[in-house]
Design a protein around this motif. Structure first.
Motif, PDB file in Angstrom:
ATOM      1  N   ALA A   1      14.122  46.901  45.055  1.00 44.25           N
ATOM      2  CA  ALA A   1      15.574  46.974  45.021  1.00 44.25           C
ATOM      3  C   ALA A   1      16.080  46.802  43.590  1.00 44.25           C
ATOM      4  CB  ALA A   1      16.172  45.891  45.916  1.00 44.25           C
ATOM      5  N   THR A   2      16.972  47.688  43.193  1.00 49.95           N
ATOM      6  CA  THR A   2      17.563  47.562  41.865  1.00 49.95           C
ATOM      7  C   THR A   2      18.564  46.414  41.843  1.00 49.95           C
ATOM      8  OG1 THR A   2      19.269  49.172  42.439  1.00 49.95           O
ATOM      9  CG2 THR A   2      17.295  50.000  41.339  1.00 49.95           C
ATOM     10  N   ARG A   3      18.844  45.938  40.649  1.00 51.57           N
ATOM     11  CA  ARG A   3      19.822  44.873  40.458  1.00 51.57           C
ATOM     12  C   ARG A   3      20.306  44.914  39.014  1.00 51.57           C
ATOM     13  NH1 ARG A   3      14.782  41.498  42.101  1.00 51.57           N
ATOM     14  NH2 ARG A   3      14.420  43.605  42.856  1.00 51.57           N
ATOM     15  N   PRO A   4      21.537  44.460  38.759  1.00 45.70           N
ATOM     16  CA  PRO A   4      22.030  44.425  37.385  1.00 45.70           C
ATOM     17  C   PRO A   4      21.193  43.457  36.538  1.00 45.70           C
ATOM     18  CG  PRO A   4      23.847  44.288  38.939  1.00 45.70           C
ATOM     19  CD  PRO A   4      22.582  44.109  39.734  1.00 45.70           C
ATOM     20  N   VAL A   5      20.922  43.842  35.301  1.00 48.42           N
ATOM     21  CA  VAL A   5      20.157  43.012  34.384  1.00 48.42           C
ATOM     22  C   VAL A   5      20.960  42.831  33.098  1.00 48.42           C
ATOM     23  CG1 VAL A   5      18.030  42.775  33.055  1.00 48.42           C
ATOM     24  CG2 VAL A   5      17.972  43.838  35.322  1.00 48.42           C
ATOM     25  N   ALA A   6      21.318  41.600  32.795  1.00 44.03           N
ATOM     26  CA  ALA A   6      22.025  41.305  31.548  1.00 44.03           C
ATOM     27  C   ALA A   6      21.033  41.335  30.395  1.00 44.03           C
ATOM     28  CB  ALA A   6      22.705  39.936  31.632  1.00 44.03           C
ATOM     29  N   LEU A   7      21.366  42.065  29.357  1.00 43.42           N
ATOM     30  CA  LEU A   7      20.494  42.188  28.185  1.00 43.42           C
ATOM     31  C   LEU A   7      21.053  41.426  26.991  1.00 43.42           C
ATOM     32  CD1 LEU A   7      19.804  46.000  28.628  1.00 43.42           C
ATOM     33  CD2 LEU A   7      18.258  44.119  29.220  1.00 43.42           C
ATOM     34  N   VAL A   8      22.342  41.612  26.751  1.00 42.96           N
ATOM     35  CA  VAL A   8      23.034  40.884  25.685  1.00 42.96           C
ATOM     36  C   VAL A   8      24.337  40.366  26.273  1.00 42.96           C
ATOM     37  CG1 VAL A   8      24.068  40.989  23.392  1.00 42.96           C
ATOM     38  CG2 VAL A   8      22.054  42.391  23.913  1.00 42.96           C
TER      39      VAL A   8
ATOM     40  N   ALA B   1      24.206  40.039  17.978  1.00 40.06           N
ATOM     41  CA  ALA B   1      25.389  40.889  17.847  1.00 40.06           C
ATOM     42  C   ALA B   1      26.633  40.010  17.818  1.00 40.06           C
ATOM     43  CB  ALA B   1      25.468  41.894  18.998  1.00 40.06           C
ATOM     44  N   THR B   2      27.764  40.615  17.575  1.00 37.57           N
ATOM     45  CA  THR B   2      29.020  39.886  17.577  1.00 37.57           C
ATOM     46  C   THR B   2      29.331  39.341  18.969  1.00 37.57           C
ATOM     47  OG1 THR B   2      31.408  40.104  17.197  1.00 37.57           O
ATOM     48  CG2 THR B   2      30.266  42.042  18.004  1.00 37.57           C
ATOM     49  N   GLU B   3      30.119  38.295  19.058  1.00 36.99           N
ATOM     50  CA  GLU B   3      30.451  37.670  20.342  1.00 36.99           C
ATOM     51  C   GLU B   3      31.189  38.625  21.276  1.00 36.99           C
ATOM     52  OE1 GLU B   3      32.534  34.023  20.028  1.00 36.99           O
ATOM     53  OE2 GLU B   3      30.947  32.976  18.936  1.00 36.99           O
ATOM     54  N   SER B   4      31.818  39.646  20.720  1.00 37.44           N
ATOM     55  CA  SER B   4      32.582  40.581  21.554  1.00 37.44           C
ATOM     56  C   SER B   4      31.704  41.637  22.219  1.00 37.44           C
ATOM     57  CB  SER B   4      33.652  41.281  20.708  1.00 37.44           C
ATOM     58  OG  SER B   4      33.047  42.021  19.665  1.00 37.44           O
ATOM     59  N   PHE B   5      30.386  41.574  21.939  1.00 35.65           N
ATOM     60  CA  PHE B   5      29.481  42.603  22.455  1.00 35.65           C
ATOM     61  C   PHE B   5      28.608  42.055  23.577  1.00 35.65           C
ATOM     62  CE2 PHE B   5      25.351  44.808  22.429  1.00 35.65           C
ATOM     63  CZ  PHE B   5      25.774  46.113  22.628  1.00 35.65           C
ATOM     64  N   SER B   6      28.624  42.745  24.707  1.00 40.74           N
ATOM     65  CA  SER B   6      27.721  42.456  25.822  1.00 40.74           C
ATOM     66  C   SER B   6      27.145  43.774  26.324  1.00 40.74           C
ATOM     67  CB  SER B   6      28.454  41.745  26.969  1.00 40.74           C
ATOM     68  OG  SER B   6      28.897  40.460  26.568  1.00 40.74           O
ATOM     69  N   LEU B   7      25.915  43.735  26.798  1.00 38.58           N
ATOM     70  CA  LEU B   7      25.238  44.939  27.260  1.00 38.58           C
ATOM     71  C   LEU B   7      24.413  44.604  28.487  1.00 38.58           C
ATOM     72  CD1 LEU B   7      24.475  47.958  26.717  1.00 38.58           C
ATOM     73  CD2 LEU B   7      22.554  47.083  25.363  1.00 38.58           C
ATOM     74  N   ALA B   8      24.549  45.413  29.523  1.00 44.88           N
ATOM     75  CA  ALA B   8      23.795  45.193  30.766  1.00 44.88           C
ATOM     76  C   ALA B   8      23.338  46.522  31.335  1.00 44.88           C
ATOM     77  CB  ALA B   8      24.658  44.452  31.785  1.00 44.88           C
ATOM     78  N   ASP B   9      22.249  46.485  32.056  1.00 41.68           N
ATOM     79  CA  ASP B   9      21.782  47.635  32.814  1.00 41.68           C
ATOM     80  C   ASP B   9      22.313  47.461  34.231  1.00 41.68           C
ATOM     81  OD1 ASP B   9      20.195  49.967  33.494  1.00 41.68           O
ATOM     82  OD2 ASP B   9      18.881  48.577  34.552  1.00 41.68           O
ATOM     83  N   ASP B  10      23.215  48.354  34.649  1.00 39.36           N
ATOM     84  CA  ASP B  10      23.843  48.223  35.963  1.00 39.36           C
ATOM     85  C   ASP B  10      23.540  49.450  36.822  1.00 39.36           C
ATOM     86  OD1 ASP B  10      25.312  47.651  38.168  1.00 39.36           O
ATOM     87  OD2 ASP B  10      27.272  47.682  37.196  1.00 39.36           O
ATOM     88  N   PRO B  11      22.484  49.395  37.608  1.00 34.15           N
ATOM     89  CA  PRO B  11      22.122  50.534  38.457  1.00 34.15           C
ATOM     90  C   PRO B  11      23.065  50.730  39.637  1.00 34.15           C
ATOM     91  CG  PRO B  11      20.702  48.680  38.929  1.00 34.15           C
ATOM     92  CD  PRO B  11      21.554  48.269  37.774  1.00 34.15           C
ATOM     93  N   HIS B  12      24.017  49.829  39.812  1.00 28.60           N
ATOM     94  CA  HIS B  12      24.936  49.927  40.935  1.00 28.60           C
ATOM     95  C   HIS B  12      26.284  50.525  40.535  1.00 28.60           C
ATOM     96  CE1 HIS B  12      22.481  46.372  42.737  1.00 28.60           C
ATOM     97  NE2 HIS B  12      21.828  47.517  42.780  1.00 28.60           N
ATOM     98  N   ALA B  13      26.410  51.008  39.302  1.00 33.30           N
ATOM     99  CA  ALA B  13      27.618  51.715  38.870  1.00 33.30           C
ATOM    100  C   ALA B  13      27.566  53.107  39.485  1.00 33.30           C
ATOM    101  CB  ALA B  13      27.683  51.785  37.351  1.00 33.30           C
ATOM    102  N   VAL B  14      28.128  53.252  40.664  1.00 35.40           N
ATOM    103  CA  VAL B  14      27.889  54.425  41.504  1.00 35.40           C
ATOM    104  C   VAL B  14      28.336  55.727  40.841  1.00 35.40           C
ATOM    105  CG1 VAL B  14      30.094  54.295  42.729  1.00 35.40           C
ATOM    106  CG2 VAL B  14      28.086  55.282  43.878  1.00 35.40           C
ATOM    107  N   ASP B  15      29.293  55.672  39.912  1.00 33.55           N
ATOM    108  CA  ASP B  15      29.747  56.895  39.255  1.00 33.55           C
ATOM    109  C   ASP B  15      28.764  57.387  38.202  1.00 33.55           C
ATOM    110  OD1 ASP B  15      32.062  57.013  40.745  1.00 33.55           O
ATOM    111  OD2 ASP B  15      33.224  55.829  39.324  1.00 33.55           O
ATOM    112  N   ALA B  16      27.805  56.557  37.825  1.00 34.86           N
ATOM    113  CA  ALA B  16      26.807  56.964  36.844  1.00 34.86           C
ATOM    114  C   ALA B  16      25.753  57.836  37.518  1.00 34.86           C
ATOM    115  CB  ALA B  16      26.158  55.733  36.211  1.00 34.86           C
ATOM    116  N   PRO B  17      25.351  58.938  36.892  1.00 37.87           N
ATOM    117  CA  PRO B  17      24.350  59.823  37.514  1.00 37.87           C
ATOM    118  C   PRO B  17      23.023  59.129  37.800  1.00 37.87           C
ATOM    119  CG  PRO B  17      25.425  60.924  35.674  1.00 37.87           C
ATOM    120  CD  PRO B  17      25.861  59.488  35.625  1.00 37.87           C
TER     121      PRO B  17
END
Length: 318
Positions: free
Chosen positions: A298-305, A271-287
């Motif tokens: 234990a969950t933890r953030p996982v960087a994907l891109v 992807a373009t350099e301006s794009f990053s994607l992660a799975d963040d289970p600690h974003a408390v506002d997310a359902p």
């Protein structure tokens, strides 16, 4: 249900493990409410408590599963025996096994609002009716809606296994939604409004209706533009739909089965350099935020891109 009660139920199941087998028991208890209003009336109201216990048995690489929809000791015991019986007829898989503790402690997240349990049913009904009435008064072009909905749930989830996993989590979620209809006498368009929070008091009927009205009326008079190469600015909801498709292809299971175009490309620019994607289970506002995953780890953030570079996939222990 108190989280400690959930662990007690599962401890009793795992204590019945036989020599030579791995045993995992999971429990989910849900206390939920659903309300739908239309035309100044409550059309639908359901308040229910549901519970289920799932059991997985692995012996000699053969996996068997079963579940019980009640916590009765005999019913859970029957489910355990059924899981054992199912394992005897399963195909052997040398990679089959349960997750093992990895030494990572769960973080502390405020995913439960205790005040939700104290909200009277009458207030929940009134909230759905408020969505209904606000939409009718919001704009002369609004001609109705498909449903003005309120829902909430308190969920207790627990996992215990013979490998030493023993985890429990409790969370609440409250949601409001309305699907609006707008018309300018030449066409009818639709638009939705959504809101979600950990508790009842954090929902705002006015904001939900305003979003639905803006989406529905914004489509009135819309036409197909001429073909051209242009910069497109996507609505956040549309962006999430695209990312949902990409996220599915970043599943370790999809990669292992050869169904992902990203297989074998870790370390490559995707992807373009301006794009990053992660799975963040600690974003408390997310359902979907949480401190433990479906395997009890234990969950933890996982960087994907990261800056366009593919860095990994989402895996379970298998």
């Amino acid at each position: 249900m108190d989280p400690s009660e959930a662990l007690d139920v599962l401890d009793a199941v795992v204590d019945r493990a036989e020599p030579g087998e791995q045993l995992e028991a999971v429990l989910q208890w849900t206390d939920s409410t659903e309300v739908r209003a239309h035309g100044g009336q409550v059309e639908h109201f359901v308040s229910a408590v549901e519970v289920g216990v799932g059991i997985r048995v692995i012996r000699d690489g053969r996996t068997g599963m079963s579940w019980s929809g009640v916590l009765d000791t005999d019913a859970v015991g029957a489910a355990l025996e059924e899981a054992r019986d199912n394992s005897r007829f399963a195909s052997a898989d040398p990679n089959a096994g349960l997750a093992e503790p990895d030494g990572v402690d769960p973080v502390v997240l405020l995913t439960e609002d205790p005040a939700l349990a104290r909200v009277p049913a009458e207030d929940k009904l009134a909230f759905a009716l408020e969505l209904d009435s606000r939409l009718a008064a919001a704009d002369d072009r609004m001609v109705g809606h498909e449903g003005a909905d309120y829902s909430d749930a308190r969920v207790v989830s627990a996992v215990v296994s013979t490998t030493g996993v023993r985890a429990v989590e409790s969370e609440t979620i409250a949601q409001a939604a309305i699907w609006a209809l707008a018309s300018d006498d030449t066409e009818v368009t639709t638009g939705f409004g959504l809101d979600a929070a950990r508790g009842f008091e954090q929902l705002y009927a006015g904001a939900v209706v305003a979003e639905a009205v803006a989406r529905a009326t914004g489509l009135l008079g819309a036409t197909k533009p001429p073909s051209a190469r242009v910069t497109v600015v996507l609505d956040p909801y549309v962006t999430s739909q695209f990312l949902g498709v990409v996220a599915e292809m970043l599943s370790g299971e999809e990669v292992a089965r050869g169904r992902s175009p990203f297989a074998g490309r870790v370390g490559e620019v995707v992807a373009t350099e301006s794009f990053s994607l992660a799975d963040d289970p600690h974003a408390v506002d997310a359902p979907t935020a949480g401190v433990v995953d479906g395997e009890g780890l234990a969950t933890r953030p996982v960087a994907l891109v990261e800056q366009g570079l593919l860095t990994g996939f989402l895996h379970n222990s298998y």
